[in-house]
Design an enzyme around this catalytic site. Structure first.
Site, PDB file in Angstrom:
ATOM      1  N   ARG A  70       0.811  -1.234   0.000  1.00  0.00           N
ATOM      2  CA  ARG A  70       0.000   0.000   0.000  1.00  0.00           C
ATOM      3  C   ARG A  70       0.836   1.272   0.000  1.00  0.00           C
ATOM      4  NH1 ARG A  70      -2.346  -3.430   3.365  1.00  0.00           N
ATOM      5  NH2 ARG A  70      -4.198  -4.465   2.581  1.00  0.00           N
ATOM      6  N   ARG A 125      -4.440  21.566 -13.891  1.00  0.00           N
ATOM      7  CA  ARG A 125      -3.693  20.477 -14.516  1.00  0.00           C
ATOM      8  C   ARG A 125      -3.984  20.401 -16.005  1.00  0.00           C
ATOM      9  NH1 ARG A 125      -0.481  15.597 -12.771  1.00  0.00           N
ATOM     10  NH2 ARG A 125      -0.111  16.055 -10.603  1.00  0.00           N
ATOM     11  N   HIS A 183      -2.769  13.908 -29.342  1.00  0.00           N
ATOM     12  CA  HIS A 183      -2.954  12.511 -28.960  1.00  0.00           C
ATOM     13  C   HIS A 183      -3.686  11.731 -30.045  1.00  0.00           C
ATOM     14  CE1 HIS A 183      -4.560   9.105 -26.472  1.00  0.00           C
ATOM     15  NE2 HIS A 183      -3.260   9.021 -26.329  1.00  0.00           N
ATOM     16  N   GLU A 199      -6.350  15.667 -11.185  1.00  0.00           N
ATOM     17  CA  GLU A 199      -6.786  16.189 -12.480  1.00  0.00           C
ATOM     18  C   GLU A 199      -7.924  17.180 -12.293  1.00  0.00           C
ATOM     19  OE1 GLU A 199      -6.070  15.648 -16.671  1.00  0.00           O
ATOM     20  OE2 GLU A 199      -5.326  14.329 -15.121  1.00  0.00           O
ATOM     21  N   GLU A 218       7.689  18.900 -25.087  1.00  0.00           N
ATOM     22  CA  GLU A 218       7.019  19.146 -23.796  1.00  0.00           C
ATOM     23  C   GLU A 218       7.647  20.331 -23.056  1.00  0.00           C
ATOM     24  OE1 GLU A 218       4.262  17.750 -22.893  1.00  0.00           O
ATOM     25  OE2 GLU A 218       4.181  15.785 -23.859  1.00  0.00           O
ATOM     26  N   LYS A 272       5.943  23.098 -14.424  1.00  0.00           N
ATOM     27  CA  LYS A 272       5.110  21.942 -14.073  1.00  0.00           C
ATOM     28  C   LYS A 272       4.976  21.797 -12.563  1.00  0.00           C
ATOM     29  CE  LYS A 272       3.642  17.292 -14.947  1.00  0.00           C
ATOM     30  NZ  LYS A 272       3.687  16.043 -15.703  1.00  0.00           N
ATOM     31  N   HIS A 296       5.327  10.579 -29.261  1.00  0.00           N
ATOM     32  CA  HIS A 296       4.528  11.538 -28.495  1.00  0.00           C
ATOM     33  C   HIS A 296       5.007  12.971 -28.731  1.00  0.00           C
ATOM     34  CE1 HIS A 296       1.813  12.822 -25.348  1.00  0.00           C
ATOM     35  NE2 HIS A 296       2.800  13.461 -24.747  1.00  0.00           N
ATOM     36  N   ASN A 320      -2.275  20.041 -20.848  1.00  0.00           N
ATOM     37  CA  ASN A 320      -2.748  19.330 -22.038  1.00  0.00           C
ATOM     38  C   ASN A 320      -2.677  20.172 -23.304  1.00  0.00           C
ATOM     39  OD1 ASN A 320      -3.325  16.998 -20.633  1.00  0.00           O
ATOM     40  ND2 ASN A 320      -5.411  17.652 -20.138  1.00  0.00           N
ATOM     41  N   LYS A 337       1.806  11.342 -11.235  1.00  0.00           N
ATOM     42  CA  LYS A 337       0.992  10.356 -11.958  1.00  0.00           C
ATOM     43  C   LYS A 337       1.837   9.129 -12.244  1.00  0.00           C
ATOM     44  CE  LYS A 337      -2.194  13.122 -14.746  1.00  0.00           C
ATOM     45  NZ  LYS A 337      -2.612  13.363 -16.145  1.00  0.00           N
ATOM     46  N   HIS A 377      -2.363  18.569 -26.715  1.00  0.00           N
ATOM     47  CA  HIS A 377      -2.564  17.131 -26.540  1.00  0.00           C
ATOM     48  C   HIS A 377      -3.892  16.613 -27.083  1.00  0.00           C
ATOM     49  CE1 HIS A 377       1.074  17.386 -24.238  1.00  0.00           C
ATOM     50  NE2 HIS A 377       1.052  16.112 -23.921  1.00  0.00           N
TER      51      HIS A 377
END
Ligand SMILES: NC(=O)c1ccc[n+]([C@@H]2O[C@H](COP(=O)([O-])OP(=O)(O)OC[C@H]3O[C@@H](n4cnc5c(N)ncnc54)[C@H](O)[C@@H]3O)[C@@H](O)[C@H]2O)c1
Ligand SMILES: [Zn+2]
Length: 342
Positions: free
Chosen positions: A114, A227, A238, A223, A177, A213, A248, A231, A136, A234
């Site tokens: 955990r 945040r 994407h 999110e 990025e 960031k 990417h 994107n 993430k 993206h």
């Protein structure tokens, strides 16, 4: 020196630049006294990981390369290995590698017993400015990154000598990025890329992009609206990545050209052409490869950021002034047209 990531007023993660990551003090936060250290690596980082493990008296497991590592089967292998070496709650997982490696190592660390503390040593530019920052973790289950948890690494150690020696394809991949970070939060980073192109001093790029960031994810760990700024490029990017099988970084570059045009159309963004010129100068693509436009539209509609029946995109009112906004069909048409999908 470095950047701190806060949550509810507490420091949850720190990003530091080290001359050499093969150093116990640089790697292990002072309040941790791990008995055992488990170091995960990918093929491209195995040598550094072995040296890091030697310094920490730890063991190394080299996982499959790239996204081949981001599977539930590899996660299980990771758990069994941690169990074999007797890793305990107070011990430490170290992920040395690109974003794929830190994503899976972070997932294993966050879920084994955990939650065991993790430290990342990113070895790609994309890892240093993006994947290692923000907490993430994730693996691919059918779709990309569909299973994951949030857990910040306690520390991210960016090794200067590794970053200075990166092969050019990894510099270019990460530049997309890093440039995005400039567009959404730091005009001086945009100026730097404009003046120096791909030869922009990489440690300055990293410092500035990490600051953007770290600031955004500090304000908003899970999110939601801020945040969403990350994107930028993206939504279209994407879809083109999936439809066209692009990397990417290349896809996000194209996606930023699309988002720039949409921003100009909807919000009067003045720097769409400038942005495109800088991307070209970086050697990144600015128009879509031959892909079926219907497929791109279908993929955009599937985008998980979609709310209700209206598509949302991150757009710019100006450099450093992003907004997440609903876009209707004419804005989407302008965005796609700008990258040759008219
Ligand atoms: N968690 C997040 O917030 C987040 C954000 C962005 C991307 N990601 C994930 O990051 C992954 C992509 O990461 P990436 O682009 O860093 O690449 P990667 O981890 O896929 O690695 C790219 C390649 O470079 C090699 N390599 C690693 N370090 C090297 C070095 N120093 N020199 C030479 N080769 C080296 C690797 O072995 C691999 O072959 C994707 O899985 C993506 O989903 C996660
Ligand atoms: Zn991205």
């Amino acid at each position: 020196v470095g950047h701190l990531i806060h949550r509810d007023g507490e420091v949850v993660s720190e990003v530091v630049v080290a001359e050499d990551a093969r150093d116990r003090t640089a790697l292990v936060p002072a309040d941790l006294q791990p008995q055992r250290v488990a170091v995960f690596a990918q093929p491209g980082s195995a040598e550094l990981a072995t040296e890091v493990a030697a310094v920490l008296g730890g063991e190394v497991l080299v996982l499959p390369d790239r996204d081949e590592a981001k599977t539930i089967a590899v996660v299980e292998r990771g758990y069994l290995w941690l169990s074999d070496i007797g890793l305990d709650r107070g011990d430490l997982v170290v992920g040395v590698g690109g974003g794929a490696l830190t994503d899976v190592a972070g997932f294993v660390a966050a879920t084994y017993l955990r939650g065991v503390a993790a430290v990342y040593v990113p070895t790609t530019l994309l890892g240093a400015v993006d994947a290692s920052i923000g907490g993430k973790t994730g693996i691919n289950v059918g779709g990309k990154n569909l299973a994951g948890v949030f857990q910040h690494p306690r520390r991210v150690v960016i090794d200067r000598s590794v970053m200075m020696a990166l092969p050019i394809h990894l510099v270019r991949e990460g530049a997309a990025e890093a440039f995005k970070a400039g567009l959404i939060g730091d005009e001086r980073l945009v100026d730097l890329y404009e003046a120096e192109g791909i030869d922009a001093p990489i440690m300055t790029v990293i410092d500035r992009a990490v600051a953007v960031k770290a600031h955004i994810v500090s304000a908003d760990f899970r999110e939601s609206s801020r945040r969403g700024w990350l994107n930028y490029g993206h939504t279209v990017g994407h879809a083109i990545e999936v439809a066209g099988g692009l990397s990417h970084g290349d896809a996000v570059a194209i996606g930023m050209v699309a988002a720039g045009a949409a921003s100009r159309h909807k919000l009067g963004y003045a720097d769409a052409d400038r942005q495109r010129t800088i991307l070209e100068r970086l050697g990144l693509p600015v128009s879509a490869p031959p892909v079926a436009i219907d497929e791109v539209r279908r993929l955009m509609a599937l985008d998980k950021k979609r709310v209700g029946t209206t598509l949302r995109m991150t757009l710019l009112r100006g450099i450093g002034d992003p907004v997440v906004t609903e876009v209707d069909d004419d804005v989407i048409a302008v965005a796609l047209d700008a990258v040759g999908l008219g």
